[in-house]
Write a protein that holds these residues in place. Structure first.
Motif, short mmCIF file in Angstrom:
data_model
loop_
_atom_site.label_atom_id
_atom_site.label_comp_id
_atom_site.label_asym_id
_atom_site.label_seq_id
_atom_site.Cartn_x
_atom_site.Cartn_y
_atom_site.Cartn_z
N GLN A 10 56.13 73.01 45.93
CA GLN A 10 56.14 74.35 46.48
C GLN A 10 54.80 75.05 46.30
O GLN A 10 54.35 75.77 47.17
N LYS A 11 54.17 74.83 45.17
CA LYS A 11 52.90 75.50 44.88
C LYS A 11 51.83 75.11 45.90
O LYS A 11 51.26 75.99 46.54
N PRO A 12 51.54 73.80 46.10
CA PRO A 12 50.54 73.47 47.09
C PRO A 12 50.96 73.87 48.50
O PRO A 12 50.14 74.30 49.30
N ALA A 13 52.25 73.73 48.82
CA ALA A 13 52.71 74.10 50.16
C ALA A 13 52.51 75.59 50.40
O ALA A 13 52.04 75.99 51.46
N GLY A 14 52.83 76.40 49.41
CA GLY A 14 52.65 77.85 49.55
C GLY A 14 51.19 78.22 49.65
O GLY A 14 50.79 79.02 50.51
N SER A 15 50.36 77.63 48.81
CA SER A 15 48.93 77.92 48.84
C SER A 15 48.31 77.45 50.14
O SER A 15 47.46 78.13 50.72
N SER A 16 48.74 76.29 50.61
CA SER A 16 48.23 75.78 51.88
C SER A 16 48.63 76.70 53.03
O SER A 16 47.81 77.00 53.90
N TYR A 36 59.63 78.79 36.94
CA TYR A 36 58.26 79.14 36.63
C TYR A 36 58.16 80.54 36.04
O TYR A 36 57.16 80.91 35.47
N ALA A 37 59.21 81.32 36.20
CA ALA A 37 59.18 82.67 35.66
C ALA A 37 59.54 82.69 34.18
O ALA A 37 59.50 83.75 33.56
N THR A 38 59.85 81.55 33.61
CA THR A 38 60.23 81.52 32.21
C THR A 38 59.00 81.63 31.32
O THR A 38 57.87 81.45 31.76
N ALA A 39 59.24 81.89 30.07
CA ALA A 39 58.14 82.13 29.12
C ALA A 39 57.17 80.96 29.03
O ALA A 39 55.99 81.14 28.81
N ASP A 85 51.50 80.24 35.32
CA ASP A 85 51.86 79.82 36.68
C ASP A 85 52.56 80.96 37.42
O ASP A 85 52.30 81.19 38.59
N ASN A 86 53.44 81.65 36.73
CA ASN A 86 54.15 82.76 37.34
C ASN A 86 53.18 83.85 37.78
O ASN A 86 53.30 84.40 38.87
N VAL A 87 52.21 84.16 36.94
CA VAL A 87 51.22 85.19 37.29
C VAL A 87 50.42 84.75 38.52
O VAL A 87 50.16 85.55 39.42
N LEU A 88 50.05 83.48 38.58
CA LEU A 88 49.32 82.98 39.75
C LEU A 88 50.18 83.06 41.01
O LEU A 88 49.69 83.43 42.08
N TYR A 89 51.47 82.73 40.89
CA TYR A 89 52.37 82.87 42.04
C TYR A 89 52.45 84.33 42.48
O TYR A 89 52.47 84.62 43.67
N LEU A 90 52.51 85.22 41.53
CA LEU A 90 52.59 86.64 41.87
C LEU A 90 51.33 87.11 42.59
O LEU A 90 51.41 87.89 43.55
N THR A 91 50.15 86.64 42.15
CA THR A 91 48.92 87.06 42.84
C THR A 91 48.89 86.48 44.25
O THR A 91 48.47 87.17 45.19
N ARG A 92 49.36 85.26 44.41
CA ARG A 92 49.39 84.67 45.75
C ARG A 92 50.45 85.35 46.62
O ARG A 92 50.26 85.51 47.83
N THR A 93 51.55 85.73 46.00
CA THR A 93 52.58 86.47 46.71
C THR A 93 52.01 87.80 47.20
O THR A 93 52.23 88.20 48.35
N ALA A 94 51.26 88.46 46.34
CA ALA A 94 50.63 89.73 46.72
C ALA A 94 49.67 89.52 47.89
O ALA A 94 49.65 90.31 48.84
N ARG A 95 48.91 88.45 47.84
CA ARG A 95 47.96 88.15 48.92
C ARG A 95 48.71 87.88 50.23
O ARG A 95 48.29 88.32 51.30
N ALA A 96 49.84 87.18 50.17
CA ALA A 96 50.64 86.92 51.37
C ALA A 96 51.16 88.24 51.96
O ALA A 96 51.10 88.45 53.17
N HIS A 97 51.65 89.12 51.09
CA HIS A 97 52.12 90.44 51.57
C HIS A 97 50.97 91.23 52.19
O HIS A 97 51.15 91.90 53.20
#
Length: 134
Positions: free
Chosen positions: A30-36, A58-61, A66-78
């Motif tokens: 999912q990570k590479p697919a989302g980033s791609s 990934y949201a676990t402690a 990784d969760n923070v990186l997903y959040l920044t990429r999520t923000a960029r997508a929005h």
């Protein structure tokens, strides 16, 4: 000709931690697919992949970075979709989590995001995020 020495064959026993990462197998894709998708300017598809990855533990402690990186990429997508409120909400969550983590890679991603959001200062959510992260 002389005789050949017998060849020893070693088999590797499964690692005791092998199964520990099984829950991450799906998210590794999912990570590479989302980033791609994000790189290809397909933010809707990116959001789908990032959300699937975040829901897969990934949201676990143990995976805060990784969760923070997903959040920044999520923000960029929005941001690519023009949804500044959602972009700032995800960016704020990423910033808050990274404050405790203090990891340089997410910090760099957040700095880049701040720069991109700077063009939208007229929006209250953006101003709030920029003030929080100043």
């Amino acid at each position: 000709m002389g005789e050949l020495a017998p060849v020893r064959v070693h088999t590797l026993a499964p690692s005791p931690t092998c199964g520990a990462n099984n829950h991450r197998r799906g998210t590794a894709r999912q990570k590479p697919a989302g980033s791609s998708a994000l790189d290809l300017e397909d933010p809707r598809r990116a959001l789908t992949h990032f959300e699937q990855a975040r829901q897969a533990q990934y949201a676990t402690a143990g995976y805060v970075r990784d969760n923070v990186l997903y959040l920044t990429r999520t923000a960029r997508a929005h941001l690519q979709l023009g949804d500044l409120d959602a972009a700032c909400a995800a960016a704020t969550e990423a910033f808050t989590q990274n404050a405790a983590l203090n990891s340089s890679r997410p910090s760099d991603a957040l700095d880049d995001l701040r720069t991109e959001l700077g063009a939208h200062r007229r929006v209250q959510a953006v101003r709030d995020f920029l003030l929080l992260t100043a």
